[in-house]
Design an enzyme around this catalytic site. Structure first.
Site, short mmCIF file in Angstrom:
data_model
loop_
_atom_site.label_atom_id
_atom_site.label_comp_id
_atom_site.label_asym_id
_atom_site.label_seq_id
_atom_site.Cartn_x
_atom_site.Cartn_y
_atom_site.Cartn_z
N ARG A 166 58.77 90.22 23.87
CA ARG A 166 59.67 89.08 23.63
C ARG A 166 60.09 89.06 22.17
O ARG A 166 61.22 88.79 21.83
CB ARG A 166 58.98 87.75 24.02
CG ARG A 166 59.74 86.54 23.52
CD ARG A 166 59.38 85.23 24.19
NE ARG A 166 58.00 85.03 24.54
CZ ARG A 166 57.02 84.71 23.69
NH1 ARG A 166 57.27 84.58 22.39
NH2 ARG A 166 55.79 84.54 24.12
N TYR A 195 85.35 77.75 25.79
CA TYR A 195 84.83 78.18 27.09
C TYR A 195 84.17 76.98 27.78
O TYR A 195 83.41 76.24 27.15
CB TYR A 195 83.84 79.34 26.89
CG TYR A 195 83.01 79.62 28.11
CD1 TYR A 195 83.62 79.99 29.31
CD2 TYR A 195 81.63 79.52 28.09
CE1 TYR A 195 82.87 80.24 30.45
CE2 TYR A 195 80.87 79.77 29.21
CZ TYR A 195 81.50 80.12 30.39
OH TYR A 195 80.75 80.36 31.51
N ASP A 215 83.16 82.73 18.09
CA ASP A 215 82.90 83.35 19.39
C ASP A 215 83.95 84.46 19.56
O ASP A 215 85.13 84.19 19.73
CB ASP A 215 83.01 82.30 20.50
CG ASP A 215 82.63 82.85 21.87
OD1 ASP A 215 82.83 84.06 22.09
OD2 ASP A 215 82.14 82.08 22.71
N LYS A 244 80.67 90.43 28.79
CA LYS A 244 82.09 90.73 28.91
C LYS A 244 82.40 92.13 28.35
O LYS A 244 81.86 93.09 28.83
CB LYS A 244 82.88 89.62 28.21
CG LYS A 244 82.43 88.21 28.60
CD LYS A 244 82.64 87.96 30.07
CE LYS A 244 82.35 86.59 30.60
NZ LYS A 244 81.21 85.83 30.21
#
Ligand code: PLP
Length: 386
Positions: free
Chosen positions: A48, A101, A173, A198
Site C-alpha cells: 500500500r 466533471y 484536471d 482515460k
C-alpha cells in the site's frame, strides 16, 4: 540524454530488471516484503505504501507532466478526494468550475454539505466571478480545461496567477488532453490531477488516477497521505497503466486527427444544431486553446436538432460508436450527457452549465476515420426517418 515526451513514455522504466534482464518491468504482486534483518526494512515494506511497479509508473507520470513526483491512486475520484482531504479543513474554501466533471461536482457538493469544506462553483471564464470568488481567500482552485462536456477553455496561466496572488494552490484536471497536448505545470499550476482511466491508460480496461506535483515537498506529503488513507493504485493496475502509457503519444495524435475529420463532417450536417470543439474559430475558447494547448484533442460534443426520439433513433443506429460513459480509449464512445455522465447534477445545475437534453458527447477512437464518418452518416439518416 534529454528525450522528447514520446520517447520518455516508451523508455522510462525499461531494462531495470537486474536478475533476468527483463526488458519490460515485471508485475510485483507481493503485498509485503521481507526485512533483511531485525529493524532493517528494504526500500519497500508493504505494497500500500510502495510497490516497485507503481514507483515506475509514478516516475513516468511525473516525467511526462514535468513534475517532481507523482502518486498513482485507485481512481481519478480518489485522487481528487485525496487532494481535498490533504489541503482542505472545515471552513476552508475550494473554488471549482461550474461545469466540472459530474463526479467531481457531486463529491464537492456532498462533502461541503457535510461540512468537510466549503465550495463555490463558478464560470472561471467570467473574470468578475473569478475575482469575487478569489476575494474569499480560497485554499484551492481547481481548473478543468477543456471542460466536460462542452469543451470550454479557460486560461490556465491567468487563473494560476490570480490564485497565487491570494495564496491558493492551483490544481488542473488534465484528463481531457493528457500531457501530450497540455502541460499545466509549465503554465503555472502547482498540481495536475488525472483520471488515468482515460487517455493515459487508453484501453478502457482500468480505473486509476494520478496526482503530479511541481513541489517535491507537496509530492511527498501527498504520497504519505495516499498511503495513510489507503487510496494508492494496485500492482496489476500499475502494470496495465504503464503498458497503456507506452503508446500514449501515438494514440492521442491519431485520435486527434480522427476527431478533426469528424468535426469537418459534422459541420456540414444540418441536423447538428451546435458543435463544440476548440479548433473551431467560433469556439469561445479557441484563442486560449491555441495559446496553451499543443492540439485540440479528440473530445467533441454536439446538439442534435430534434427531440428525445431523434436522439434515441440516432444512438440506436450507430454501430461503431458505443453508447457508454468514459472517454480516451482506443474505441469510439458516445454518451448522452444529461442521462449519463452528468445525471448526478440537478437539472438546474445542468441548465446553468449550458448542458441541454439534446447534447451528445463523443470520444473519438483510433478506428479508420472514414468508417467512423460512414457510421455517423448512417445514424443521421436513421434519426430523421420516422
Ligand atoms: N476528471 C475528469 C475530467 C473525468 O472525466 C473523470 C471521469 O470521467 C474523473 C475526473 C474521475 O475519474 P475516475 O472515473 O477514474 O474516478
Amino acid at each position: 540524454m534529454e528525450c522528447k515526451q514520446a520517447t520518455v513514455a516508451v523508455h522510462s522504466g525499461l531494462n531495470i530488471d537486474e536478475q533476468y534482464g527483463c526488458v519490460v518491468p515485471p508485475v510485483y504482486l507481493s503485498s509485503t516484503y521481507n526485512f533483511t534483518d531485525f529493524n532493517t526494512p528494504r526500500e519497500h515494506d508493504y505494497s500500500r505504501r510502495g510497490n516497485p511497479g507503481r514507483d515506475i509508473v509514478q516516475q513516468v507520470l511525473s516525467e511526462l507532466e514535468g513534475g517532481s513526483g507523482a502518486v498513482m491512486t485507485s481512481s481519478g475520484m480518489s485522487a481528487i478526494h485525496l487532494l481535498c482531504t490533504v489541503f482542505l479543513k472545515p471552513g476552508d474554501l475550494l473554488v471549482a468550475p461550474h461545469d466540472c466533471y459530474g463526479g467531481s461536482y457531486r463529491l464537492f457538493d456532498s462533502l461541503s454539505k457535510r461540512g468537510a469544506y466549503n465550495v463555490i462553483f463558478i464560470d472561471q471564464a467570467d473574470e468578475n466571478a473569478l475575482k469575487l470568488a478569489l476575494a474569499q481567500k480560497p485554499k484551492l482552485v481547481l481548473i478543468e480545461t477543456p471542460s466536460n462536456p462542452l469543451l470550454r477553455i479557460v486560461d490556465i496561466q491567468r487563473i494560476c496567477d490570480l490564485a497565487h496572488e491570494v495564496g491558493a494552490l492551483a490544481i488542473v484536471d488534465n484528463t481531457f488532453l493528457s500531457p501530450v497536448l497540455q502541460k499545466p505545470l509549465d503554465l503555472g499550476a502547482d498540481i495536475v490531477v488525472h483520471s488515468c482511466t482515460k487517455y493515459l491508460n487508453g484501453h478502457s480496461d482500468l480505473i486509476a488516477g494520478a496526482i503530479i506535483a511541481k513541489d517535491p515537498a507537496i509530492a511527498a506529503d501527498l504520497a504519505w497521505w495516499a498511503n495513510n488513507i489507503g487510496v494508492t493504485g494496485g500492482a496489476f493496475d500499475s502494470y496495465l497503466l504503464l503498458r497503456g502509457i507506452r503508446t500514449l503519444s501515438a494514440r492521442v495524435l491519431l485520435q486527434q486527427s480522427n476527431a478533426a475529420a469528424i468535426v469537418e463532417y459534422l459541420q456540414q450536417q444540418p441536423q447538428v444544431k451546435k458543435l463544440y470543439y476548440p479548433a473551431l474559430e467560433n469556439h469561445p475558447g479557441h484563442k486560449i486553446a491555441v495559446k496553451q494547448q499543443k492540439g485540440f484533442g479528440a473530445m467533441l460534443s454536439f446538439e442534435l436538432d430534434g427531440d428525445e426520439q431523434t436522439i434515441r433513433r440516432f444512438l440506436s443506429a450507430l454501430k461503431l460508436f458505443t453508447l457508454a460513459e468514459s472517454l480516451g480509449g482506443v474505441e469510439s464512445l458516445i454518451s448522452h450527457t444529461a442521462t449519463m455522465t452528468h445525471a448526478g447534477m440537478s437539472a438546474e445545475a445542468r441548465a446553468q452549465a449550458g448542458i441541454t437534453d439534446l447534447l451528445l458527447r463523443v470520444s473519438v477512437g483510433i478506428e479508420d476515420s472514414q468508417d467512423l464518418i460512414a457510421d455517423l452518416d448512417n445514424a443521421f439518416q436513421a434519426a430523421v426517418t420516422r
